[in-house]
Write a protein that holds these residues in place. Structure first.
Motif, PDB file in Angstrom:
ATOM      1  N   ALA A   1      -1.116   7.187  -2.687  1.00  0.00           N
ATOM      2  CA  ALA A   1      -0.534   7.511  -1.382  1.00  0.00           C
ATOM      3  C   ALA A   1      -1.353   8.636  -0.779  1.00  0.00           C
ATOM      4  O   ALA A   1      -2.041   9.370  -1.500  1.00  0.00           O
ATOM      5  CB  ALA A   1       0.918   7.943  -1.550  1.00  0.00           C
ATOM      6  N   CYS A   2      -1.296   8.769   0.523  1.00  0.00           N
ATOM      7  CA  CYS A   2      -1.935   9.911   1.170  1.00  0.00           C
ATOM      8  C   CYS A   2      -1.301  10.119   2.541  1.00  0.00           C
ATOM      9  O   CYS A   2      -0.557   9.273   3.036  1.00  0.00           O
ATOM     10  CB  CYS A   2      -3.444   9.703   1.321  1.00  0.00           C
ATOM     11  SG  CYS A   2      -3.916   8.444   2.508  1.00  0.00           S
ATOM     12  N   VAL A   3      -1.602  11.280   3.098  1.00  0.00           N
ATOM     13  CA  VAL A   3      -1.202  11.571   4.476  1.00  0.00           C
ATOM     14  C   VAL A   3      -2.474  11.694   5.297  1.00  0.00           C
ATOM     15  O   VAL A   3      -3.479  12.218   4.810  1.00  0.00           O
ATOM     16  CB  VAL A   3      -0.356  12.865   4.525  1.00  0.00           C
ATOM     17  CG1 VAL A   3      -0.364  13.499   5.902  1.00  0.00           C
ATOM     18  CG2 VAL A   3       1.075  12.569   4.085  1.00  0.00           C
TER      19      VAL A   3
ATOM     20  N   MET B   1       0.122   3.690   0.384  1.00  0.00           N
ATOM     21  CA  MET B   1       1.000   4.301   1.369  1.00  0.00           C
ATOM     22  C   MET B   1       0.213   5.409   2.056  1.00  0.00           C
ATOM     23  O   MET B   1      -0.028   6.454   1.459  1.00  0.00           O
ATOM     24  CB  MET B   1       2.211   4.934   0.683  1.00  0.00           C
ATOM     25  CG  MET B   1       3.195   3.950   0.115  1.00  0.00           C
ATOM     26  SD  MET B   1       4.160   3.089   1.401  1.00  0.00           S
ATOM     27  CE  MET B   1       5.260   4.401   1.960  1.00  0.00           C
ATOM     28  N   ALA B   2      -0.190   5.185   3.265  1.00  0.00           N
ATOM     29  CA  ALA B   2      -0.937   6.192   4.015  1.00  0.00           C
ATOM     30  C   ALA B   2      -0.123   6.509   5.250  1.00  0.00           C
ATOM     31  O   ALA B   2       0.082   5.650   6.097  1.00  0.00           O
ATOM     32  CB  ALA B   2      -2.308   5.657   4.403  1.00  0.00           C
ATOM     33  N   GLU B   3       0.382   7.734   5.324  1.00  0.00           N
ATOM     34  CA  GLU B   3       1.271   8.026   6.435  1.00  0.00           C
ATOM     35  C   GLU B   3       0.627   8.988   7.426  1.00  0.00           C
ATOM     36  O   GLU B   3       0.116  10.030   7.046  1.00  0.00           O
ATOM     37  CB  GLU B   3       2.600   8.592   5.926  1.00  0.00           C
ATOM     38  CG  GLU B   3       3.607   8.613   7.055  1.00  0.00           C
ATOM     39  CD  GLU B   3       5.050   8.665   6.589  1.00  0.00           C
ATOM     40  OE1 GLU B   3       5.924   8.494   7.424  1.00  0.00           O
ATOM     41  OE2 GLU B   3       5.291   8.894   5.402  1.00  0.00           O
TER      42      GLU B   3
END
Lengths: 347, 347
Positions: free
Chosen positions: A206-208, A233-235
């Motif tokens: 995941a990352c932002v 999951m990249a938000e």
């Protein structure tokens, strides 16, 4: 695998930007003339997916340089609820590479039936969207075979930038736009290096992705590429929204990709990244600024100095290249993400 | 631990909704009268965090029932770039429980200096936001000690719903609003059960929260609670946007929480959830509809039949309870998420 459609289309971007500048300026200028006459009170931008990220750039451009509030449309009001708001004082712009999405067509058709000025920005000038709108601006990108949009995204930004500059009659910005293709070419020279760098993130879950102001759009688009192509999951977040709660998810090693070109948002983004340091995140930074790059485990330097308002057309490119690299590192097919179709018919 | 501030504030919501209905209707009515006289051309909503999710509900309400386009503000145009768009034909609404955020105050102050009608919706009627606006509507929520907003969120929705109904002079909707406190109380009876259900998700690392139309806001708010309190990656999506790319992340067992009240968006959401089934996700469904609940590994039934436009005030409550339950299951402190402050001063 490097010779995928995706890789080719990423590399075609300088040529596409050049083509759209040459072929569409006349249509843009004549639309700009009509906009000055009609003087709409506000703008409604209707789009989905990557095109919605382009619309987000349009919001900032039109607000900052044309002094007009731009709203992202809420298509379900037009389709599911059949309760469209009044649009008669609006400029209504639909952005869709395929021009097929029924919900986006609905917003344009409603605007036209209410007497609003309507514009389609699309890669298919015979599409339902183009037919619904009074004016069509062509993305001139040629066929896009990869399911993940790249060249149609940057071309959409270019058309919006041309429109904003022409509407404002801003000769200086129109000249600056001409340099975009060569800047894009300079950034693309780094492709082999970025593909290699992506190896480190083979097991990232995941990352932002964060950006502010004009590059809020870039954060959304890079996050979308990562989700579509690598299934992580990249938000996306603006640095401001991120501090209102979601920052709680950042712990030691959590990856944060920051888009940080020169300009008015840079200092704020730098302060934000420094405030994150206590949480020991893993930082990837797309920036021309040495002090920003110095904070990163993975610096992705922008080799050119770009006016901030134009930077979204260029700062997204290292993000596209990184998403391609990570797709290859994870052993996925860049041209056929699982379960996606090129044209998505939502209503 | 169940007796945390968070738990108490979740349970206070019926009383707060009752209070705001009683105390603020007069102020709302007099504002509605002025709105009918002034007839703004569009609305700009400025907010951050949970309040921004309330603003998102406002976008749909004002569009569907007041026939007016509402834009979410882009505060950096007012602060970092100092290039605010023209607001003279606008109604400018700032939503902030603390009323402190400088960027939100800037949008209201700019609107007022340009002669726009300005409204503050806040839990602190002496805050800078309240001082900047011509009219203040009080959330009447009493002190909120938990860092994660709950009662101020539902109260913000209530104030927006009251304003929309009063502005439209819609007596039927004003009557329906009166039932909200008792509906909220009925939903809260399920709290012990939802706390227990959350156990199953002790090791969940990421999820998607989805809603459409009026409950797009609910998807954002439930995702934000999960991020703030449990530090998992919870990403909000409309079912339509989700199909334009991000659906690629869903694999066997991937958790998808769907908010699916009765109404015009229900069929579309059902079709979407059925289309997901081939990917074998783990579904959690907040709904009163048997056919929606039947799709879920974890059904979270809404025990009452609610008009869709009001459902965001109520459908969020099982989401809040689930976030509380997961916080406890993971052994975190519900009142002190790591690294958050109640008032976040972004510019």
């Amino acid at each position: 695998m490097v010779d995928s459609h995706l890789s080719r289309e990423i590399r075609e971007q300088p040529a596409v930007l050049q083509t759209v500048l040459e072929r569409e300026m006349e249509a843009v200028s004549s639309l700009a003339e009509r906009l000055r006459q009609r003087a709409p009170r506000y703008v409604v931008l209707a789009a989905r997916g990557s095109s919605d990220n382009a619309a987000r750039y349009g919001q900032y451009l039109l607000g900052a340089f044309n002094g007009i509030t731009a709203a992202l449309a809420t298509p379900s009001l037009y389709t599911l609820y059949r309760r469209p708001p009044s649009l008669k004082d609006a400029l209504v712009i639909g952005v869709s590479q395929s021009g097929q999405s029924p919900d986006i067509v609905s917003v344009i058709a409603e605007g036209r039936s209410q007497g609003a000025l309507t514009v389609a920005i699309t890669n298919d000038t015979h599409s339902p969207l183009a037919q619904a709108a009074q004016t069509t601006l062509d993305l001139c990108a040629g066929p896009e075979y990869s399911l993940a949009a790249t060249k149609t995204y940057t071309s959409s930004l270019m058309v919006l930038a041309m429109l904003s500059a022409a509407w404002a009659g801003d000769a200086e910005r129109l000249v600056a736009l001409q340099q975009t293709p060569q800047w894009a070419a300079a950034i693309l020279e780094d492709l082999p290096h970025v593909l290699q760098i992506a190896e480190r993130y083979r097991y990232m879950e995941a990352c932002v992705v964060t950006g502010r102001g004009f590059n809020y759009a870039t954060a959304f688009e890079v996050a979308l590429k990562l989700k579509e192509l690598t299934y992580i999951m990249a938000e996306p977040y603006s640095s401001a929204d991120f501090q209102h709660g979601p920052v709680a998810i950042v712990e030691q090693g959590f990856p944060v990709l920051a888009v940080l070109p020169e300009g008015a948002a840079a200092q704020d983004m730098l302060t934000f990244l420094r405030s994150l340091q206590a949480r020991e995140p893993e930082l990837l930074v797309i920036s021309p600024l040495a002090e920003a790059l110095a904070l990163a485990q993975t610096p992705l330097p922008l080799p050119v100095s770009i006016p901030e308002w134009l930077s979204p057309l260029l700062a997204v490119i290292p993000g596209q290249m990184f998403a391609l690299g990570l797709t290859l590192a994870r052993g996925y097919d860049p041209d056929h993400p699982r379960g996606l179709r090129k044209v998505t018919l939502t209503r």
